[in-house]
Design an enzyme around this catalytic site. Structure first.
Site, PDB file in Angstrom:
ATOM      1  N   HIS A   5      -6.175  -2.873  -1.401  1.00 51.42           N
ATOM      2  CA  HIS A   5      -5.592  -3.830  -0.460  1.00 51.42           C
ATOM      3  C   HIS A   5      -6.455  -5.090  -0.361  1.00 51.42           C
ATOM      4  O   HIS A   5      -7.512  -5.075   0.257  1.00 51.42           O
ATOM      5  CB  HIS A   5      -5.408  -3.213   0.927  1.00 51.42           C
ATOM      6  CG  HIS A   5      -4.742  -4.149   1.893  1.00 51.42           C
ATOM      7  ND1 HIS A   5      -3.370  -4.269   1.992  1.00 51.42           N
ATOM      8  CD2 HIS A   5      -5.256  -5.050   2.764  1.00 51.42           C
ATOM      9  CE1 HIS A   5      -3.076  -5.187   2.899  1.00 51.42           C
ATOM     10  NE2 HIS A   5      -4.214  -5.681   3.381  1.00 51.42           N
ATOM     11  N   CYS A  10       0.849  -1.202   0.000  1.00 45.98           N
ATOM     12  CA  CYS A  10       0.000   0.000   0.000  1.00 45.98           C
ATOM     13  C   CYS A  10       0.882   1.248   0.000  1.00 45.98           C
ATOM     14  O   CYS A  10       0.577   2.240  -0.685  1.00 45.98           O
ATOM     15  CB  CYS A  10      -0.940   0.001   1.204  1.00 45.98           C
ATOM     16  SG  CYS A  10      -2.363  -1.091   1.029  1.00 45.98           S
ATOM     17  N   HIS A  43       3.954 -12.941  -8.586  1.00 45.33           N
ATOM     18  CA  HIS A  43       5.350 -12.869  -9.010  1.00 45.33           C
ATOM     19  C   HIS A  43       5.392 -13.276 -10.484  1.00 45.33           C
ATOM     20  O   HIS A  43       4.765 -14.269 -10.869  1.00 45.33           O
ATOM     21  CB  HIS A  43       6.209 -13.872  -8.235  1.00 45.33           C
ATOM     22  CG  HIS A  43       6.284 -13.639  -6.755  1.00 45.33           C
ATOM     23  ND1 HIS A  43       7.359 -13.022  -6.147  1.00 45.33           N
ATOM     24  CD2 HIS A  43       5.441 -13.968  -5.753  1.00 45.33           C
ATOM     25  CE1 HIS A  43       7.162 -12.984  -4.832  1.00 45.33           C
ATOM     26  NE2 HIS A  43       6.001 -13.559  -4.571  1.00 45.33           N
ATOM     27  N   HIS A  78      -0.291 -10.355  -4.479  1.00 42.00           N
ATOM     28  CA  HIS A  78       0.650 -10.066  -5.559  1.00 42.00           C
ATOM     29  C   HIS A  78       0.950 -11.320  -6.345  1.00 42.00           C
ATOM     30  O   HIS A  78       0.952 -12.423  -5.804  1.00 42.00           O
ATOM     31  CB  HIS A  78       1.961  -9.467  -5.027  1.00 42.00           C
ATOM     32  CG  HIS A  78       2.603 -10.256  -3.921  1.00 42.00           C
ATOM     33  ND1 HIS A  78       2.147 -10.208  -2.613  1.00 42.00           N
ATOM     34  CD2 HIS A  78       3.638 -11.120  -3.914  1.00 42.00           C
ATOM     35  CE1 HIS A  78       2.891 -10.995  -1.860  1.00 42.00           C
ATOM     36  NE2 HIS A  78       3.801 -11.577  -2.620  1.00 42.00           N
TER      37      HIS A  78
HETATM   38  P1  5GP Z   1       5.907 -13.082  -0.875  1.00 39.02           P
HETATM   39  O1  5GP Z   1       6.992 -13.785  -0.099  1.00 39.02           O
HETATM   40  O2  5GP Z   1       4.935 -12.396   0.039  1.00 39.02           O
HETATM   41  O3  5GP Z   1       5.241 -13.964  -1.892  1.00 39.02           O
HETATM   42  O4  5GP Z   1       6.633 -11.999  -1.748  1.00 39.02           O
HETATM   43  C1  5GP Z   1       6.897 -10.707  -1.317  1.00 39.02           C
HETATM   44  C2  5GP Z   1       7.927 -10.136  -2.264  1.00 39.02           C
HETATM   45  O5  5GP Z   1       7.957  -8.745  -2.098  1.00 39.02           O
HETATM   46  C3  5GP Z   1       9.337 -10.655  -2.019  1.00 39.02           C
HETATM   47  O6  5GP Z   1       9.825 -11.266  -3.196  1.00 39.02           O
HETATM   48  C4  5GP Z   1      10.117  -9.403  -1.640  1.00 39.02           C
HETATM   49  O7  5GP Z   1      11.423  -9.395  -2.167  1.00 39.02           O
HETATM   50  C5  5GP Z   1       9.268  -8.296  -2.230  1.00 39.02           C
HETATM   51  N1  5GP Z   1       9.340  -7.040  -1.494  1.00 39.02           N
HETATM   52  C6  5GP Z   1       9.166  -6.868  -0.150  1.00 39.02           C
HETATM   53  N2  5GP Z   1       9.278  -5.578   0.174  1.00 39.02           N
HETATM   54  C7  5GP Z   1       9.520  -4.917  -0.983  1.00 39.02           C
HETATM   55  C8  5GP Z   1       9.745  -3.528  -1.293  1.00 39.02           C
HETATM   56  O8  5GP Z   1       9.708  -2.643  -0.435  1.00 39.02           O
HETATM   57  N3  5GP Z   1       9.967  -3.220  -2.600  1.00 39.02           N
HETATM   58  C9  5GP Z   1       9.971  -4.161  -3.589  1.00 39.02           C
HETATM   59  N4  5GP Z   1      10.213  -3.748  -4.835  1.00 39.02           N
HETATM   60  N5  5GP Z   1       9.770  -5.475  -3.332  1.00 39.02           N
HETATM   61  C10 5GP Z   1       9.559  -5.832  -2.046  1.00 39.02           C
HETATM   62 ZN    ZN Z   2      -1.799  -3.294   1.193  1.00 39.88          ZN
END
Ligand code: 5GP
Ligand code: ZN
Length: 118
Positions: free
Chosen positions: A45, A6, A100, A98
């Site tokens: 969100h 957010c 990837h 999100h």
């Molecule tokens: P999850 O583990 O929740 O599937 O993925 C979260 C992703 O967000 C991770 O790959 C992490 O590197 C990325 N991430 C976390 N904080 C930030 C940030 O402040 N900026 C960016 N660009 N990526 C972030």
């Molecule tokens: Zn959020």
């Protein structure tokens, strides 16, 4: 709300943006797991796929149509993978939905195990 994505949407945290419209934002992952590693998020969100509501159907379709365009823009020539970690046990660390988008190298299947998560 204390949500890092957010804050990225609100531009309180900077991001390397790839695509943005009224509904969604795509930016480079700050800790890339492949030569191409983008994140695609709704601006709204939403916690995870598991928390999706009926009225959020449209935004998910929109995200996938744009993911296709983003993959092309990032030159994912040999294919790419779309991943959404859903819940702690699956490795979700940011509880704002999100996807990837990973590419630029061979991607093993099945994905890796992390025994400490379960
Ligand atoms: P999850 O583990 O929740 O599937 O993925 C979260 C992703 O967000 C991770 O790959 C992490 O590197 C990325 N991430 C976390 N904080 C930030 C940030 O402040 N900026 C960016 N660009 N990526 C972030
Ligand atoms: Zn959020």
């Amino acid at each position: 709300m204390d949500c890092v994505f957010c804050k990225i949407v609100e531009k309180q945290i900077s991001s390397d943006n790839i695509y943005e419209d009224d509904e969604i934002l795509s930016f480079k992952d700050s800790n890339p797991q492949a030569p191409i590693h983008a994140l695609v998020i709704p601006k709204k969100h939403i916690v995870s796929v598991d928390k999706l509501r009926e009225n959020e159907e449209k935004i998910i379709g929109h995200m996938f149509l744009k993911i296709k365009d983003i993959a092309k823009k990032l030159n994912c020539r040999n294919g790419y993978r779309i991943v959404s970690n859903c819940g702690k046990g699956a490795g979700q660390a940011v509880f704002h939905l999100h996807f990837h988008l990973l590419g630029g190298r061979a991607l093993a299947w099945p994905p890796g195990l992390k025994n400490d998560l379960f």
